[in-house]
Design an enzyme around this catalytic site. Structure first.
Site, PDB file in Angstrom:
ATOM      1  N   ARG A 185      47.821  61.986  51.543  1.00  0.00           N
ATOM      2  CA  ARG A 185      49.270  61.840  51.657  1.00  0.00           C
ATOM      3  C   ARG A 185      49.783  60.841  50.618  1.00  0.00           C
ATOM      4  O   ARG A 185      49.161  59.812  50.404  1.00  0.00           O
ATOM      5  CB  ARG A 185      49.627  61.321  53.044  1.00  0.00           C
ATOM      6  CG  ARG A 185      49.174  62.211  54.174  1.00  0.00           C
ATOM      7  CD  ARG A 185      49.162  61.419  55.472  1.00  0.00           C
ATOM      8  NE  ARG A 185      48.789  62.249  56.599  1.00  0.00           N
ATOM      9  CZ  ARG A 185      47.539  62.441  56.989  1.00  0.00           C
ATOM     10  NH1 ARG A 185      46.546  61.857  56.340  1.00  0.00           N
ATOM     11  NH2 ARG A 185      47.256  63.204  58.016  1.00  0.00           N
ATOM     12  N   ARG A 239      48.696  83.407  68.548  1.00  0.00           N
ATOM     13  CA  ARG A 239      49.937  83.816  67.882  1.00  0.00           C
ATOM     14  C   ARG A 239      50.478  82.692  66.995  1.00  0.00           C
ATOM     15  O   ARG A 239      51.344  82.930  66.161  1.00  0.00           O
ATOM     16  CB  ARG A 239      50.980  84.258  68.900  1.00  0.00           C
ATOM     17  CG  ARG A 239      51.719  83.122  69.591  1.00  0.00           C
ATOM     18  CD  ARG A 239      52.803  83.632  70.497  1.00  0.00           C
ATOM     19  NE  ARG A 239      53.791  84.438  69.790  1.00  0.00           N
ATOM     20  CZ  ARG A 239      54.557  85.343  70.376  1.00  0.00           C
ATOM     21  NH1 ARG A 239      54.438  85.584  71.651  1.00  0.00           N
ATOM     22  NH2 ARG A 239      55.453  86.009  69.693  1.00  0.00           N
ATOM     23  N   ASP A 276      58.017  89.320  70.255  1.00  0.00           N
ATOM     24  CA  ASP A 276      57.123  90.089  71.115  1.00  0.00           C
ATOM     25  C   ASP A 276      57.418  91.559  70.864  1.00  0.00           C
ATOM     26  O   ASP A 276      58.504  91.918  70.420  1.00  0.00           O
ATOM     27  CB  ASP A 276      57.395  89.754  72.591  1.00  0.00           C
ATOM     28  CG  ASP A 276      56.676  88.483  73.011  1.00  0.00           C
ATOM     29  OD1 ASP A 276      55.916  87.943  72.170  1.00  0.00           O
ATOM     30  OD2 ASP A 276      56.877  88.042  74.148  1.00  0.00           O
ATOM     31  N   GLU A 277      56.455  92.402  71.215  1.00  0.00           N
ATOM     32  CA  GLU A 277      56.660  93.816  70.898  1.00  0.00           C
ATOM     33  C   GLU A 277      57.836  94.409  71.653  1.00  0.00           C
ATOM     34  O   GLU A 277      58.438  95.367  71.217  1.00  0.00           O
ATOM     35  CB  GLU A 277      55.393  94.596  71.222  1.00  0.00           C
ATOM     36  CG  GLU A 277      55.033  94.488  72.697  1.00  0.00           C
ATOM     37  CD  GLU A 277      53.722  95.176  73.001  1.00  0.00           C
ATOM     38  OE1 GLU A 277      53.537  96.284  72.500  1.00  0.00           O
ATOM     39  OE2 GLU A 277      52.899  94.584  73.705  1.00  0.00           O
ATOM     40  N   ASP A 278      58.144  93.834  72.831  1.00  0.00           N
ATOM     41  CA  ASP A 278      59.231  94.426  73.610  1.00  0.00           C
ATOM     42  C   ASP A 278      60.561  93.709  73.407  1.00  0.00           C
ATOM     43  O   ASP A 278      61.499  93.929  74.142  1.00  0.00           O
ATOM     44  CB  ASP A 278      58.856  94.436  75.091  1.00  0.00           C
ATOM     45  CG  ASP A 278      58.393  93.072  75.563  1.00  0.00           C
ATOM     46  OD1 ASP A 278      58.376  92.146  74.726  1.00  0.00           O
ATOM     47  OD2 ASP A 278      58.054  92.920  76.748  1.00  0.00           O
ATOM     48  N   GLU A 291      52.107  79.044  76.041  1.00  0.00           N
ATOM     49  CA  GLU A 291      51.959  78.715  74.624  1.00  0.00           C
ATOM     50  C   GLU A 291      53.300  78.437  73.974  1.00  0.00           C
ATOM     51  O   GLU A 291      53.405  77.599  73.090  1.00  0.00           O
ATOM     52  CB  GLU A 291      51.183  79.817  73.892  1.00  0.00           C
ATOM     53  CG  GLU A 291      51.964  81.046  73.465  1.00  0.00           C
ATOM     54  CD  GLU A 291      52.264  81.983  74.636  1.00  0.00           C
ATOM     55  OE1 GLU A 291      51.898  81.651  75.773  1.00  0.00           O
ATOM     56  OE2 GLU A 291      52.874  83.034  74.404  1.00  0.00           O
ATOM     57  N   ASP A 292      54.343  79.127  74.461  1.00  0.00           N
ATOM     58  CA  ASP A 292      55.639  78.867  73.830  1.00  0.00           C
ATOM     59  C   ASP A 292      56.216  77.524  74.262  1.00  0.00           C
ATOM     60  O   ASP A 292      56.911  76.869  73.502  1.00  0.00           O
ATOM     61  CB  ASP A 292      56.617  80.012  74.075  1.00  0.00           C
ATOM     62  CG  ASP A 292      56.836  80.254  75.552  1.00  0.00           C
ATOM     63  OD1 ASP A 292      55.979  79.829  76.356  1.00  0.00           O
ATOM     64  OD2 ASP A 292      57.853  80.867  75.900  1.00  0.00           O
ATOM     65  N   ARG A 342      53.999  77.835  84.571  1.00  0.00           N
ATOM     66  CA  ARG A 342      54.767  77.234  83.479  1.00  0.00           C
ATOM     67  C   ARG A 342      55.198  75.817  83.836  1.00  0.00           C
ATOM     68  O   ARG A 342      55.194  74.926  82.998  1.00  0.00           O
ATOM     69  CB  ARG A 342      55.992  78.096  83.141  1.00  0.00           C
ATOM     70  CG  ARG A 342      55.630  79.306  82.297  1.00  0.00           C
ATOM     71  CD  ARG A 342      56.801  80.225  82.095  1.00  0.00           C
ATOM     72  NE  ARG A 342      57.746  79.821  81.055  1.00  0.00           N
ATOM     73  CZ  ARG A 342      57.567  79.994  79.767  1.00  0.00           C
ATOM     74  NH1 ARG A 342      56.474  80.544  79.329  1.00  0.00           N
ATOM     75  NH2 ARG A 342      58.484  79.621  78.896  1.00  0.00           N
TER      76      ARG A 342
END
Lengths: 719, 741
Positions: free
Chosen positions: B414, B522, B538-540, B626-627, B696
């Site tokens: 750094r 992800r 997400d896929e949906d 994870e989110d 959660r």
């Protein structure tokens, strides 16, 4: 003049007998001129400091051969060797520097002498070209003083730049007999080539006791951190060869080594590197078969190919700077000049000016052990970063390497920064190239803080005489829960504000400030009465904002305390036909400004507006009685680099333009004036700081299908 | 009369001429009056023969200073090793770099020996190292070793003094003369001289010590750490006390000090001098003589009055209300006052000659500690430094480790700028990039701007072998955006992804990555992601092109934050004494679901490299957390809330909850509540839903515990297009489709 007087002198006596009245006047005039001339000349002649300067005027004409000779007896004292534990607080007498309103150290230079030993043999070359340039630079700088009693730092004129060009013991004796030597306290020596065969010490071998050393080629063992200054080894080629700056972009070679005398072991390693990576690595050596008259120092060879030095350095992205017998190498300066990124391989070397320069931005330092991995290490550096390093390398050369003057002034500045740390030059000033200084911003409110809601905001209402409307604004604003104080700026000098009893009764303190002049900038004055961080600037006719809207605006400001958060938004556009900026108040999809007829902002910007507004903008605004809000938008955007936040939907505002829209042709002139402001301000700021965005802030549930009574800010957007 | 006139005239002329002869020099010089000033001061002569001067060194001499008889580099290194050991150690002589090459920077802590208790503070240091991502249990792969012997207090009068350390360490087979060891110390030496004496031979070990004096400090090798108390928190740490940037920093006091005054001995000089500046108004300097058992023996005339004054002021109150704080040396060079002042945003005024300031290798103290013109900036800097490097034992220890790690590979380290600018060196990974423009934090300071394109990153986990309708529509919508550079699909299913022919044809390149079915995957820094901006999907997820376009334009204004669509929020539940979490519609938000969010690609690296493996395992073990971790991480870095942008009514397809492949591989939970009328904090119906919900909530509490505080920050706003739902013609609006119900 002399000829003229001589002429009168010869013709004068003949004329006098025939003198008439008009001639008498003529003579009296002539006499007085002569008399005046006499007085003036006499004054110049006998004025105290003119005597002083007259002496140096004569000194100037001197030749180096004429300087006085000093004989050093064989038994004259020798200073101590030099104390490795010296630090500013132990070996430096800061009290000599005293308090200085300009925060500049005063540097005295001893006059030049020629030192000989008992047998009359010279101790060293009197002075080298570079040391003379260095002393000249110091004496021309604002650090210089010719008063030895006021000096804080003493620079001997004894040239110790190159240790090989002097006799160590005798030079030390010469130092010790300097009039203010005092164990070398506050004395500064400049040395670029320290040590000599066979062990090549990394610091000057001349015993120097407590003297500070500005040395080229320190190692971590000899460098006294915070006391010595590490300087570059000057390359005289800098003055001889002009290498124009080369833009960034790919260069012919990736790695280049140009040093002529490398240890065979290093050369083997480099050749292995070349064998492995082919054409992109070029390892040059000295030329063996140059014709006579071609200076060997300006040529390099690879097999039979001959290259011009230092021009060839510009053909490579990275240039190797390997240690030789000494750690500091003059080639570093050539490499930087060529805008080539130096790859420095010299373990424990203290890089030049490392106390202030961030070398990681301009160079790659590779441990000697990792030389074989050099190629892959360099390959992993992103291209964008390489380009910046190239620019940075060139900038370091221009600012701190290119001349003895640059080296001298940087050294003195570093010492100056230690003695007056509160006036020290910042990291950015030392390290940022001018282009970066221009394009970067340093937000004065950089800490991500969300101020506590409890503090509330102060509403500042600028008013002239619209009392009825003012009272309505006060009543409306006082309904906002987070309002903590209301300040009315009474800008009318001809009329007194209404009596206390007539003002609306509100739950928070209401203060009226009377101004001395009817100026628009009064709205942005940092009144002591403003105690909260948040200020709501509001016009005395903005009565259409609901309490929810204002409270929400304050909440948004808390999340963006370094921005202008306001209601009506405006836009600036580039007018391609007219080739200038244009002001836009139409219903656009973008905003770049908010009107300060109703806007929240941090109180700090009041200080900036009042005391730090660039150029003549403040006066211009007061003279034109317009555009104070545009000026504020420019100021905030320029200092933070961020956009404004417009809150809540568009509503019908009673504002200059809006009335103008209703009232026909006023519109045109108003818009022209506002456009003019933008162009004026952009030219004063030297740039267009305003940022265009496509968003505005609404409450999370705005217009969502959700019961209104559960929303925090239901009453938003009503017209 | 006339003759006299004539003579006077002649005399005048004669003297005039004389003056010209002798004073002409001056006259010539004064003729151009402008040049006068510069010349009057000039002292160093302009030698007439200066052009004949010789250069200080011949070009030959400069370009070839190598002496062929010189030691070869290898021999020289060997010579150094013997010459510069112990007291003049440097990394290149006393540190074995080769140990760090194969496995990278790994730190091994000696196992605790029985009957050898360590102090609470040393226990904290050890556990900080064990919590670090560099910790290893295998001494074979270690690069750095930490003793299990408590070396913090080396004052042999102290009860914590461990005896016979020399003997013990010589018994360790790994000791190796101290090579690659790191030793922590807070107190050294004892009455009366308080030297740096440790009472044992550290050999070639790196010393991380408080109150380091510049005399014994081995530059580039040792590390100066701050003196901290045994109550210093392990992790998280208290926030700084600056809540607002008041201007001018109008505080009650200008300068304060409250502490002991030593009547005799080392350090008494500095503190004795302090009473002179006390004026009882804006400069408060309070000292007490009461310390030690026999203070009354040494007491002087001022003691009694001083002791009375001392009791009158409360130390906390002084700290809170002063702009500057004096930090004088104590018996040792460092004192607790230093960290106290930093936390209180009180600008430290240091009176401690010869003190090597904490972490001075990285931190530019000139920006925080010295009297400067811009007090506001300095105050903010103290807070930044406190929060970045000092507020907990974890931070102090990790900063120490990072400084050592930076030395191992200078090109991947750094710069000083990074250490001294928000968010601080610990959060900036040089392994990700060394170019400032690749990070989300420095755009403004360096005049960069974030990339003009984004990468759409879709996580597909559906069980169906073929492509579902939603994902096809999503690819369609996203690739329609003019800012989309590429689409990356993370195929997180057991079944192989459909062949390339089955994927929709789009104008942007589409990459498919076969995943390993871990939730944390992800956020893996995939090579394929080439742009600064990542649109995580997400896929949906159902989004329209203009929603994507608008959100991206907002992200470019806030590149360091998460900018997205569906949101949730956290709150403190006082009844249960823990953090609560709600997915209901509320007036606030603090979490943006990564099912539809823009963020900077650097956060993938931070998530995978910076967070310890334990946290990722925690997340992988839970159904949907994870989110939340991503949001917590970004909030911990930025200290700012995420940003919600407007979206159309229906975010996900009605049939969003389709069969997902595998247990526990579900993506993010259902965003938004199906019934908007449900009140704040209501329970989600259904068992699957409630299990996910409670997981959660648990996850949120575990994260808060790991970070030591709750990093999430709430926001009350949403960013809409400027003309959103305004009563203007739809034709004038840039994003009309966002308003469709």
């Amino acid at each position: 003049i002399m000829c003229a007087s001589a002429k009168y002198n010869t013709r004068g006596p003949a004329l006098i007998p025939r003198m008439k009245t008009k001639h008498r006047i003529y003579y009296i005039t002539l006499f007085s001129i002569v008399l005046l001339g006499l007085i003036a000349t006499g004054m110049f002649q006998f004025w105290p400091h003119s005597i002083e300067s007259s002496s140096d005027w004569t000194v100037e004409k001197r030749s180096i051969h004429d300087v006085p000779v000093v004989k050093l007896p064989a038994d004259s004292p020798i200073p101590e060797r030099g104390d490795l534990s010296c630090r500013m607080h132990t070996c430096f007498d800061v009290y000599r520097c005293g308090f200085n309103p300009k925060n500049k150290i005063k540097v005295y230079i001893y006059s030049l002498k020629k030192y000989v030993d008992e047998y009359g043999t010279l101790v060293s070359n009197t002075i080298s070209r570079e040391y003379n340039e260095l002393l000249t630079a110091i004496s021309d700088s604002e650090f210089y003083t010719d008063d030895v009693n006021r000096a804080c730092l003493f620079v001997p004129s004894i040239d110790v730049l190159n240790q090989n060009a002097l006799r160590i013991k005798e030079t030390a004796q010469a130092l010790a007999q300097l009039s203010r030597w005092d164990r070398g306290t506050n004395h500064l020596l400049f040395n670029m080539l320290p040590g000599g065969p066979p062990d090549y010490n990394t610091a000057l071998d001349v015993p120097r006791d407590r003297a500070l050393l500005a040395g080229g080629g320190f190692s971590t063992w000899t460098y006294r951190q915070g006391y010595d200054v590490s300087i570059p080894v000057y390359s005289p080629l800098s003055g001889e060869v002009d290498l124009p700056e080369r833009g960034p972009g790919p260069r012919r070679y990736f790695i280049l080594s140009s040093q002529m005398a490398l240890h065979p072991e290093y050369r083997l390693e480099l050749e292995a590197l070349q064998a492995e990576n082919g054409e992109s690595v070029l390892i040059l050596d000295k030329c063996t078969n140059l014709s006579d008259g071609v200076p060997a120092v300006r040529k390099r060879c690879y097999k039979n190919q001959v290259f011009d030095y230092p021009q060839v350095l510009q053909e490579s992205t990275f240039c190797i700077v390997l240690r030789g017998a000494r750690l500091g190498q003059a080639v570093l300066s050539d490499v930087l000049q060529a805008g080539c990124v130096p790859v420095i391989i010299a373990d424990s070397y203290i890089l030049p000016f490392s106390e202030v320069l961030d070398w990681k931005r301009a160079s790659v330092v590779i441990p000697e052990e990792k030389m074989p991995e050099m190629y892959s290490i360099l390959q992993s550096i992103p291209q964008r970063q390489i380009e910046e390093m190239q620019r940075q390398a060139r900038w370091f050369w221009e600012a701190y390497f290119r001349s003895m003057k640059a080296i001298a002034l940087a050294t003195l500045q570093i010492i100056n920064d230690r003695i007056y740390p509160y006036a020290a030059i910042s990291y950015e000033e030392w390290n940022d190239p001018p282009a970066v200084k221009w394009s970067s911003v340093n937000n004065p409110l950089f800490l991500p803080l969300i101020p506590p809601q409890s503090q509330g905001f102060t509403a500042v209402v600028l008013t002239y005489d619209r009392v009825e409307s003012l009272f309505r604004v006060i009543t409306e604003v006082s309904k906002v829960p987070s309002l903590s104080k209301l300040l009315v700026v009474w800008n009318n000098q001809n009329k007194n504000p209404p009596e206390d009893s007539l003002w609306p009764k509100i739950r928070v303190p209401l203060k009226v400030v009377r101004t001395a002049e009817n100026k628009l900038s009064n709205r942005f004055f940092p009144y002591d009465e403003i105690e909260t961080e948040a200020v709501l600037a509001i016009d005395d006719d903005i009565i259409m904002l609901t309490s929810d809207e204002l409270q929400f605006g304050y909440e948004v400001w808390r999340e963006f305390p370094d921005r202008l958060v306001g209601y009506p938004g405006r836009l600036h556009l580039w007018d391609h036909e007219m080739n200038k900026w244009k002001y836009e108040s139409e219903w656009t999809n973008e905003v770049s400004m908010v009107l300060t007829g109703a806007a929240f902002y941090h109180k700090y910007f009041n200080y900036l507006y009042t005391y730090k507004m660039p150029g003549d903008i403040k006066n211009w605004v007061d003279a034109h009685m317009n555009c104070e809000d545009i000026a504020m938008n420019f100021l905030v955007a320029n200092v933070t680099g961020k956009s404004v936040i417009k809150v809540t939907p568009r509503k019908k505002f009673k504002c200059p333009e809006c009335t103008a829209i209703d009232g026909l042709s006023l519109d045109q002139t108003h818009m022209v004036e506002r456009s003019e402001c933008i162009n004026k301000f952009a030219s004063v700021f030297g740039t267009m700081p305003l940022k265009v965005v496509e968003h505005r802030a609404d409450p999370v549930l705005y217009k969502d299908d959700f019961p209104e009574k559960l929303k925090s800010f239901p009453n938003i957007g009503s017209l | 009369m006339q003759t006299r006139k004539k003579y006077i005239f002649l005399t005048f002329l004669a003297s005039w001429l004389l003056l010209f002869f002798f004073g002409g020099d001056q006259l010539r010089r004064f003729a151009p009056f402008s040049g006068r000033k510069a010349e009057a001061r000039r002292n160093w002569p302009r030698w007439t023969d200066r052009s004949l001067l010789k250069s200080f060194a011949e070009p030959e001499e400069l370009q070839r200073d190598e002496d062929p008889s010189l030691l070869s580099p290898r021999e020289r290194r060997a010579a150094w090793l013997s010459a510069y050991s112990s007291s003049s150690c440097r990394m290149e002589t006393c540190f074995d770099f080769s140990r760090c090459e194969k496995h990278g920077f790994k730190v091994f802590t000696y196992p605790q020996e029985r009957g050898q208790p360590v102090s609470e503070t040393y226990g904290k240091i050890l556990s900080s190292i064990e919590r670090s991502r560099y910790h290893t249990l295998d001494p074979e792969e270690a690069c750095l070793f930490i003793l299990s012997i408590d070396t913090l207090d080396r004052d042999h009068l102290s009860g914590r003094y461990v005896r016979n350390v020399d003997e013990k360490i010589r018994g360790f087979p790994l000791w190796n003369g101290g090579r690659n060891h790191l030793i922590f110390n807070l107190y050294s030496g004892t009455w009366p001289s308080y030297t740096g004496e440790l009472g044992f031979d550290i050999g070639q070990a790196i010393l991380a010590k408080a109150s380091f004096s510049t005399d014994s400090f081995r530059p580039g090798f040792d590390i100066s750490i701050p003196l901290f108390s045994k109550d210093h928190p392990q992790r998280g740490g208290d926030k700084g006390w600056l809540f607002q940037d008041s201007v001018p920093p109008k505080k009650k006091y200008l300068l304060v000090f409250k502490g002991k005054r030593y009547l005799t001995g080392i350090g008494s000089g500095t503190r004795n001098a302090l009473h002179h500046i006390h004026n009882g108004k804006d400069i408060i300097s309070l000292t007490t003589c009461k310390h030690g058992k026999d203070w009354e023996k040494h007491k002087d005339t001022r003691c009694d009055k001083d002791n009375v004054d001392y009791e009158r002021f409360d130390y906390q109150e002084l700290l809170h209300n002063s702009t500057f704080c004096i930090v004088p040396r104590g018996r040792r060079l460092g004192s607790f006052r230093f960290l106290e002042a930093l936390q209180a945003a009180c600008i430290p005024v240091l009176l401690s000659d010869g003190w090597e300031l904490p972490f001075a290798e990285a931190i530019d103290w000139g920006r925080a500690a010295v009297v400067g013109s811009e007090r506001l900036l300095l105050q903010q800097q103290t807070q930044f430094l406190w929060d970045a490097y000092f507020s907990s034992v974890d931070k102090i220890v990790h900063t120490t480790l990072e400084i050592i790690k930076d030395r191992l590979s200078p090109p991947r380290s750094r710069s000083r700028f990074l250490w001294n600018t928000l968010p601080g060196g610990l959060l900036v990974l040089p392994d990700f990039s060394t170019h400032l423009g690749d990070f989300p934090f420095y755009y403004l300071q360096h005049g960069y701007s974030p990339s003009k394109k984004f990468t759409a990153f879709i996580r597909a986990a559906s069980q169906a072998g073929s492509l579902s309708q939603p994902i096809l529509r999503l690819i369609q919508a996203v690739s329609g955006s003019q800012y989309c550079a590429q689409i990356v699909v993370l195929w997180s299913c057991e079944k192989a992804p459909p062949p390339s022919g089955k994927w929709p044809q789009s104008t942007v390149p589409l990459t498919i990555i076969q995943g390993r079915r871990k939730l944390s995957e992800r956020f893996f820094p995939f090579e394929a992601i080439q742009t600064d901006a990542v649109l995580s999907l997400d896929e949906d997820t159902s989004l329209s092109t203009s929603e994507v376009d608008f959100a991206f334009s907002v992200w470019r204004s806030f590149p360091e934050r998460i900018v997205g669509f569906p949101t949730q929020s956290h709150f403190w539940d006082p009844e249960q004494g823990r953090w609560g979490y709600t997915s209901k519609w509320t007036n606030e938000l603090s979490i943006i679901l990564t099912a539809a969010a823009f963020y900077h690609r650097y956060y993938h690296s931070l998530f995978t490299e910076y967070l310890p493996a334990g946290l990722r395992e925690l997340v992988d073990g839970l159904a949907a957390c994870e989110d939340i971790l991503m949001n917590v991480l970004v909030a911990a870095v930025t200290k700012l809330p995420p940003i919600k942008v407007s979206q159309r009514k229906q975010h996900k397809e009605a049939a969003a909850q389709q069969a997902e492949c595998g247990e526990g591989a579900a993506g993010t939970p259902l965003p938004g509540a199906p019934s908007p009328s449900a009140p704040h904090g209501a329970r989600v119906k259904g068992t699957a839903g409630s299990r996910r919900f409670s997981q959660r909530q648990d996850c949120l509490n575990q994260l808060a515990d790991w970070f030591g505080y709750m990093p999430l920050v709430s926001s009350q706003l949403r960013l809409d297009p400027v003309l959103f739902k305004d009563q203007v013609s739809i034709l004038r609006k840039k994003y009309p489709s966002l308003e469709k119900a």
